[in-house]
Design an enzyme around this catalytic site. Sequence first.
Site, short mmCIF file in Angstrom:
data_model
loop_
_atom_site.label_atom_id
_atom_site.label_comp_id
_atom_site.label_asym_id
_atom_site.label_seq_id
_atom_site.Cartn_x
_atom_site.Cartn_y
_atom_site.Cartn_z
N HIS A 159 -2.57 15.97 17.33
CA HIS A 159 -1.52 16.05 18.42
C HIS A 159 -0.52 17.00 18.19
O HIS A 159 0.14 17.51 19.16
CB HIS A 159 -0.96 14.64 18.84
CG HIS A 159 -2.03 13.62 19.21
ND1 HIS A 159 -2.01 13.19 20.70
CD2 HIS A 159 -2.97 12.98 18.76
CE1 HIS A 159 -3.16 12.50 21.02
NE2 HIS A 159 -3.67 12.27 19.77
N ASP A 367 6.28 22.57 19.40
CA ASP A 367 5.63 20.97 20.01
C ASP A 367 4.14 21.17 20.19
O ASP A 367 3.51 22.30 20.52
CB ASP A 367 6.49 20.90 21.20
CG ASP A 367 6.59 19.44 21.32
OD1 ASP A 367 5.84 18.64 21.00
OD2 ASP A 367 7.53 18.74 22.19
P1 ADP Z 1 6.09 13.60 21.16
O1 ADP Z 1 4.82 12.81 21.12
O2 ADP Z 1 6.66 14.24 20.06
O3 ADP Z 1 7.29 12.26 21.30
P2 ADP Z 1 5.83 14.19 23.82
O4 ADP Z 1 6.56 14.86 25.07
O5 ADP Z 1 4.42 14.80 23.94
O6 ADP Z 1 6.32 14.24 22.76
O7 ADP Z 1 5.57 12.87 24.33
C1 ADP Z 1 6.73 11.97 24.47
C2 ADP Z 1 6.39 10.69 25.19
O8 ADP Z 1 7.37 9.69 25.15
C3 ADP Z 1 6.27 11.08 26.99
O9 ADP Z 1 5.35 10.28 27.60
C4 ADP Z 1 7.73 10.58 27.40
O10 ADP Z 1 7.80 10.02 28.63
C5 ADP Z 1 8.20 9.54 26.16
N1 ADP Z 1 9.53 9.65 26.01
C6 ADP Z 1 10.14 10.71 25.28
N2 ADP Z 1 11.56 10.28 25.26
C7 ADP Z 1 11.96 9.22 25.81
C8 ADP Z 1 12.85 8.48 26.04
N3 ADP Z 1 14.14 8.98 25.72
N4 ADP Z 1 12.86 7.36 26.83
C9 ADP Z 1 11.60 6.92 27.26
N5 ADP Z 1 10.40 7.59 26.99
C10 ADP Z 1 10.43 8.69 26.42
O1 F6P Z 2 2.96 13.28 19.12
C1 F6P Z 2 3.28 12.99 17.48
C2 F6P Z 2 3.61 11.73 17.43
O2 F6P Z 2 3.77 11.04 16.16
C3 F6P Z 2 2.78 10.61 18.08
O3 F6P Z 2 1.57 10.17 17.30
C4 F6P Z 2 3.63 9.32 18.16
O4 F6P Z 2 3.10 8.49 19.22
C5 F6P Z 2 5.13 10.02 18.51
O5 F6P Z 2 4.98 11.08 17.76
C6 F6P Z 2 6.20 9.17 17.88
O6 F6P Z 2 6.29 9.06 16.52
P1 F6P Z 2 6.31 7.75 15.80
O7 F6P Z 2 4.86 7.19 15.95
O8 F6P Z 2 6.60 8.29 14.19
O9 F6P Z 2 7.40 6.75 16.16
#
Ligand code: ADP
Ligand code: F6P
Length: 464
Positions: A159, A367
């Site tokens: 991912h 990202d």
């Molecule tokens: P990552 O996997 O690195 O966290 P992504 O943007 O791909 O980044 O996915 C993040 C997911 O977590 C999204 O579905 C988003 O809606 C959720 N998310 C991120 N930040 C918040 C937050 N502050 N509150 C609620 N949901 C969040």
């Molecule tokens: O997208 C990367 C990722 O590690 C996901 O696998 C995971 O759901 C998200 O970031 C949040 O991180 P963690 O599992 O370390 O809380």
Amino acid sequence: MSRLVVVSNRVADPRKAAAGGLAVAIKDGLQQTGGIWFGWSGKTVADASVAGSQNSVHKQTVGNVQLVTVDLSQQDYETYYLGYANNVLWPVFHYRLDLAQFDVSFGAGYRRVNRLFAQRLFPLLKPDDIIWVHDYHLIPLAAELRAMGCVNPIGFFLHIPVPPPLIMAAVPEHEWLTRSLFAYDLVGLQTEADVKHLVGYAEAEAGAESHQGGYLRAFNRTLRVGAFPIGIDVGEFAALADGREGVDMFSRMREEYSRRQLLLGVDRLDYSKGLPQRIHALRYLLEHYPENRKRATLIQIAAPSRENLGAYDDLRREMDSLCGAINGDFGELDWMPVRYIHRNVARRRLPGLYRASQVALVTPLRDGMNLVSKEFLAAQNTADPGVLILSRFAGGAEQLGEALLVNPYDTHGTAEAIQRALTMPLGERIERHTALMATIRKYDVHWWRRAFVDALKEAVRRTA
Ligand code: ADP
Ligand code: F6P
């Protein structure tokens, strides 16, 4: 029909709405064929002799799907999850060698937990199961399963991004990691740039031979590598936007900010997300386009994440200080430039927040994909959509060319893009949004799952 067996560090209960798009997609896939979702329970147990033993395995049956999770010991949590996954692989794969800590105990813990997962999973497998492993926590899982005699098709989806070959080569265990990757039949990545990096790395460092169709040959095995950009469940998100909590959030925000233009950032508080750079760009905007003072407000939601790691703590302090300074320097009694919220927002409320915002700032330094960018698009009112500002270093930039693409290191350029977004005419906003929606609808999370699983079956057929 073959069952699907999904393995990931975190296992979400797909019955809960908070689980998110990935959980929905995986649930759909699992329900069609029946299967298992296997991973860490998210818990640690004090007694190291219980951790990882049969007594620490939890099984729950939901229809034709089994959720199987394992507790870890505190030491495994510290070395496997905090240590190797998030203090080595996460920074290196996000191009941050400066933040990586190459402690030998981390690698040992990572191997131990991957072996433990394989030991607990192997007895549950049936001969024609298809196994799909997710993310950087579990790179060696297939090799561990193969060593136990597993001959099932095994696919891996990463991912996060793949860095250029010489950055990968800095990981002391990189040769072992590459050899482990070749135990899979298919490795799926988010972008074509990631594929180029992995293929270049395998050729240069493992002497792999490239064959047509994305096949690589090394270590006496054939591996297919391909790009499968992950999407969201557009329908699920639109439904959430129209749900009670989505509509309630939207109305409250519109009322509260009726005289303001809202900029929005929603991220985990992670150094890959470019949060300090975003605040610098906002400061530049307020200095050089003063008409935005008392008018534009950035709501920055930053969910706590991996708080036991120093780099995350440093970032928290930096953000507290930057947000305090910008509000102190520009704020008025009736207006603050930034509302910074160090918390999660309930998933059901997010679409309302996205819809109430004129501009989304999705400006990571690096990202894998970034799903927030796609969620923001899906939640917009098609007759009056907001504008997506997207970092060219987010995986999503390969697909979402109609967004305003920025270099987040360029403070001036990012501020110019914000100004452009805040003043963009309705016609252009609709045109861009329509094109972006067509892409995220076509390449949604269901497409992603089907494309990956079909490619895995094909790879196994081709190399049989
Ligand atoms: P990552 O996997 O690195 O966290 P992504 O943007 O791909 O980044 O996915 C993040 C997911 O977590 C999204 O579905 C988003 O809606 C959720 N998310 C991120 N930040 C918040 C937050 N502050 N509150 C609620 N949901 C969040
Ligand atoms: O997208 C990367 C990722 O590690 C996901 O696998 C995971 O759901 C998200 O970031 C949040 O991180 P963690 O599992 O370390 O809380």
